[in-house]
Write a protein that holds these residues in place. Structure first.
Motif, short mmCIF file in Angstrom:
data_model
loop_
_atom_site.label_atom_id
_atom_site.label_comp_id
_atom_site.label_asym_id
_atom_site.label_seq_id
_atom_site.Cartn_x
_atom_site.Cartn_y
_atom_site.Cartn_z
N PRO A 344 0.84 -1.21 0.00
CA PRO A 344 0.00 0.00 0.00
C PRO A 344 0.86 1.25 0.00
CG PRO A 344 -0.78 -1.59 1.62
CD PRO A 344 0.53 -2.10 1.13
N ALA A 345 0.38 2.28 -0.68
CA ALA A 345 1.12 3.55 -0.67
C ALA A 345 1.17 4.13 0.73
CB ALA A 345 0.46 4.54 -1.63
N VAL A 346 0.06 4.02 1.48
CA VAL A 346 -0.02 4.50 2.87
C VAL A 346 -0.82 3.46 3.66
CG1 VAL A 346 -0.81 6.31 4.43
CG2 VAL A 346 0.05 6.92 2.16
N GLU A 347 -0.33 3.14 4.85
CA GLU A 347 -1.04 2.19 5.70
C GLU A 347 -0.91 2.62 7.16
OE1 GLU A 347 -1.23 -2.66 6.50
OE2 GLU A 347 0.46 -1.77 5.41
N LEU A 348 -2.05 2.85 7.81
CA LEU A 348 -2.10 3.19 9.22
C LEU A 348 -2.89 2.11 9.95
CD1 LEU A 348 -2.15 6.08 7.55
CD2 LEU A 348 -2.40 7.02 9.85
N ARG A 349 -2.32 1.59 11.04
CA ARG A 349 -2.97 0.55 11.83
C ARG A 349 -3.06 0.99 13.29
NH1 ARG A 349 -5.70 -2.31 8.18
NH2 ARG A 349 -4.35 -3.19 6.54
N ARG A 350 -4.30 1.17 13.76
CA ARG A 350 -4.59 1.50 15.16
C ARG A 350 -3.72 2.67 15.64
NH1 ARG A 350 -9.18 0.30 16.07
NH2 ARG A 350 -8.79 0.35 18.32
N VAL A 351 -3.69 3.73 14.86
CA VAL A 351 -2.81 4.86 15.16
C VAL A 351 -3.48 5.78 16.17
CG1 VAL A 351 -1.72 6.92 14.20
CG2 VAL A 351 -1.62 4.75 12.96
N THR A 390 -1.23 14.32 8.05
CA THR A 390 -0.21 14.42 7.00
C THR A 390 1.20 14.41 7.59
OG1 THR A 390 -0.37 16.84 7.00
CG2 THR A 390 -1.76 15.65 5.44
N ALA A 391 1.37 15.01 8.77
CA ALA A 391 2.69 14.99 9.41
C ALA A 391 3.08 13.58 9.82
CB ALA A 391 2.71 15.92 10.62
N LEU A 392 2.09 12.76 10.27
CA LEU A 392 2.38 11.36 10.60
C LEU A 392 2.78 10.58 9.36
CD1 LEU A 392 -0.60 10.70 13.05
CD2 LEU A 392 1.82 10.59 13.66
N ILE A 393 2.06 10.79 8.25
CA ILE A 393 2.39 10.07 7.02
C ILE A 393 3.74 10.54 6.48
CG2 ILE A 393 1.66 9.63 4.65
CD1 ILE A 393 -1.23 9.99 5.58
N ALA A 394 4.05 11.83 6.64
CA ALA A 394 5.33 12.36 6.17
C ALA A 394 6.49 11.97 7.06
CB ALA A 394 5.25 13.88 6.06
N GLY A 395 6.23 11.35 8.20
CA GLY A 395 7.30 10.95 9.11
C GLY A 395 7.82 12.06 9.99
N LEU A 396 7.13 13.22 10.00
CA LEU A 396 7.57 14.32 10.84
C LEU A 396 7.16 14.12 12.29
CD1 LEU A 396 6.74 17.35 8.52
CD2 LEU A 396 8.94 16.19 8.85
N LEU A 397 6.13 13.31 12.54
CA LEU A 397 5.67 13.03 13.89
C LEU A 397 5.63 11.52 14.11
CD1 LEU A 397 2.65 15.52 14.25
CD2 LEU A 397 4.95 15.78 15.21
N PRO A 398 6.02 11.04 15.30
CA PRO A 398 5.93 9.60 15.58
C PRO A 398 4.56 9.29 16.19
CG PRO A 398 7.11 10.68 17.35
CD PRO A 398 6.74 11.76 16.36
N PRO A 399 3.92 8.21 15.79
CA PRO A 399 2.64 7.86 16.42
C PRO A 399 2.84 7.46 17.87
CG PRO A 399 3.37 6.09 14.99
CD PRO A 399 4.32 7.21 14.78
N GLY A 400 1.91 7.88 18.72
CA GLY A 400 2.00 7.46 20.11
C GLY A 400 1.72 5.97 20.27
N ARG A 401 0.90 5.44 19.37
CA ARG A 401 0.58 4.02 19.37
C ARG A 401 0.22 3.63 17.95
NH1 ARG A 401 -4.04 2.83 23.26
NH2 ARG A 401 -5.30 3.51 21.48
N GLY A 402 0.44 2.38 17.58
CA GLY A 402 0.12 1.91 16.25
C GLY A 402 1.29 2.10 15.30
#
Length: 586
Positions: A344-351, A390-402
């Motif tokens: 997948p181009a973008v994949e978020l799981r339980r973020v 968008t910042a999470l997808i861009a890698g500028l922010l780390p997810p707190g969970r997921g």
């Protein structure tokens, strides 16, 4: 590679280098023989001055032998002058060869992997490491040569005075030498790791410098510094501490080798005198130890422990096989394997993400999959978390969970990821609301996201596709200078969108990057970007952007609903309200 393998590779290259300079080595050896004579005369003349001169009541004979010792010192000075003259003929060709090899390796890596053409680790090898090898080699040759010929003269002198002196002196020397050699391999490993960290820091600093304008434009300065540079500096600090501990152990070994023989000789003096060894012979042996043998041994151990391990590690890096030799041009084709399904181009799981440990989460439990080539619009009230997404997808922010993944890999790279020569992440391009335009030509503003030169025809096709050709003409053409302060926010966004169109990144993230454009220009730009190969994620400023998308993600507090524009009014009250408001305004 193991230390033994490293030593074999470096020694093989070293023998090849020295075989071509046998004449220089013979000249150094001849000059060094004078140093052996100086060492031999230093202790032997002292012994004879005491036994045959002062202790025997012949003062003139004693003074004569001391004059002979002084003449030996003049021989040593003459030998040192000749040695320095020949040393340059050995050291400078080594440096020149390492520079040539470093350039060949950098060019070979760039040809084998064009994506790594900006290998800034090569700068460290070409400058710092070549000079490190040159200085280390010069010091090691000078000191090792001095020790060999000094030891030769001292041991011959001890044997000439009384062979039993060797029985007392040699065991302590051997014990200290063995203890010292035991520290070499660990120190070489730490030195290699320190150079790896240095190259990684050099490469990461080069990457950050190349993308500094984009980092500032995206407001990611603190995040990039924390994830990109500080861990590498901390690693260097850790390795420096380890190196200091091994250096302390090496100093202890130096103390054993450099002080214990003197203690043993002094403690054994009564035993020596009782077996017929003269006082002059004992004094001569002490002279050999204190003035010649032990200082030379101490200098050798220091040089081998510092310059030697450093030289071994640096030369090993230059002995790497050329990249072109790693993949033969006529290699047989590898057996074909069934193609793996694209990630997948973008994949978020339980973020989940919150701006602080006690803050209310902006995003909570979000699952989202965006396929390659898909066009996704993100809508929701102001401050609901669209820019955070968008910042999470861009890698500028780390997810707190997921987990957040882009093209099958973590969106946020781990510190030090990629090692030396690591290239910037070209998987995505993020355009924020405040478009980034810098002082330079129009062409430079349109192509700064591209890793290499872009043909004029490609630039013109991009500006025409986005309807920015009229703006480029009004500014004076591609080679005209741009003054960001004289552009309107819409003009800056138009140029930034054209730059994103030319970017090779397969994922484009537009965070309200069209908010200053009129609806017609916005529609043309979004359609062109959607038709471009790759995936498009748009934080919508108008519901019309959602209508054009394949799917729409509606953020409503921590609740998110994803679907097509046709089905969402029945599933999301917020989207139904937004569409109704848009229709009323239309």
């Amino acid at each position: 590679m193991s230390e033994y393998g490293t030593w074999r590779r470096v020694s093989r290259e070293g023998r090849r280098f020295l075989r071509g300079r046998s004449r220089t080595l013979r000249r150094l050896a001849l000059w060094s023989l004078l140093e052996s004579a100086h060492t031999f005369l230093g202790g032997y003349a002292v012994a004879r001055a005491l036994d045959d001169g002062f202790l025997a009541g012949r003062t003139g004979t004693g003074i004569g032998w001391l004059v002979v010792a002084g003449g030996g010192a003049l021989l040593g000075a003459l030998a040192l002058r000749g040695v320095f003259g020949g040393l340059a003929d050995l050291v400078e060709p080594l440096r020149d060869g390492l520079v040539r090899r470093s350039v060949r390796q950098a060019i070979g890596r760039a040809v084998a992997d064009p994506g790594r053409a900006g290998d800034t680790g090569a700068v460290s090898r070409l400058t710092q490491q070549t000079e490190m090898a040159r200085d280390s080699f010069a010091g090691l040759v000078l000191i090792a040569r001095s020790f060999v010929f000094t030891a030769l003269g001292a041991l011959l002198g001890l044997a000439a005075l009384a062979p039993v002196l060797l029985v007392l002196v040699l065991p302590a020397l051997i014990l200290g030498t063995v203890a010292f050699l035991a520290t070499l391999h660990p120190m070489a490993r730490v030195q290699r790791a320190a150079l790896d960290a240095d190259e990684a820091l050099s490469a990461r600093a080069g990457e950050l410098a190349a993308g500094l304008r984009d980092v500032v434009a995206c407001g990611g300065g603190a995040i990039v510094a924390g994830a990109g540079v500080e861990p590498l500096i901390a690693e260097q600090e850790r390795l420096t501490g380890r190196l200091a501990r091994w250096t302390a152990l090496r100093t202890l070994a130096l103390g054993v080798a450099g002080r214990l023989p003197v203690v043993v000789l002094l403690a054994g003096t009564p035993w020596l005198l009782g077996r017929g060894v003269s006082a002059g012979a004992v004094a001569g042996a002490l002279t050999y130890l204190v003035q010649s043998l032990l200082p030379a041994l101490d200098a050798l151990m220091t040089a081998v422990g510092a310059a030697g391990t450093r030289l071994l590690v640096v030369l090993d890096r230059f002995c790497d096989p050329e990249p072109a030799a790693q993949q033969p041009i006529l290699a047989p084709p590898a057996p074909s394997a069934p193609p793996a399904p694209p990630a997948p181009a973008v994949e978020l799981r339980r973020v989940r993400f919150a701006y602080g440990p006690r803050a209310h989460p902006v995003i909570d439990g979000l699952d989202l999959v965006v396929g390659p080539g898909e066009h996704l619009a993100v809508v929701g009230p102001s401050g609901i978390g669209k820019s955070t997404l968008t910042a999470l997808i861009a890698g500028l922010l780390p997810p707190g969970r997921g987990t957040v993944r882009v093209a099958g890999a973590p969106a946020r790279r781990a510190p030090g990821h990629g090692g030396p020569g690591h290239s910037p992440d070209v998987r995505r391009t993020l355009l924020p609301q405040q478009a980034y335009v810098f002082t330079g030509t129009v062409r430079e503003n349109l192509t700064h996201l591209c890793p290499g030169p872009v043909l004029r025809g490609e630039v013109e096709r991009a500006t025409a596709a986005l309807g920015a050709d009229a703006l480029v003409a009004r500014l004076g053409g591609l080679d005209a200078a741009v003054d960001p302060g004289r552009l309107t926010p819409g003009e800056r966004q138009h140029l930034a969108l054209a730059a994103a169109y030319l970017s090779p990144a397969p994922l484009l993230l537009l965070d309200e990057a069209t908010c200053h454009l009129d609806p017609r220009t916005e529609e043309r730009a979004e359609r062109a970007l959607a038709e471009r190969p790759g995936t498009l994620v748009v934080v919508a400023h108008r519901i019309s952007s959602a209508v054009r998308a394949d799917r729409v993600l509606v953020l409503d507090g921590t609740r998110a609903v994803c679907g097509t524009h046709a089905e969402l009014p029945d599933r999301s009250p917020l989207y139904r309200e937004l569409v109704g408001l848009w229709n009323a305004q239309g």
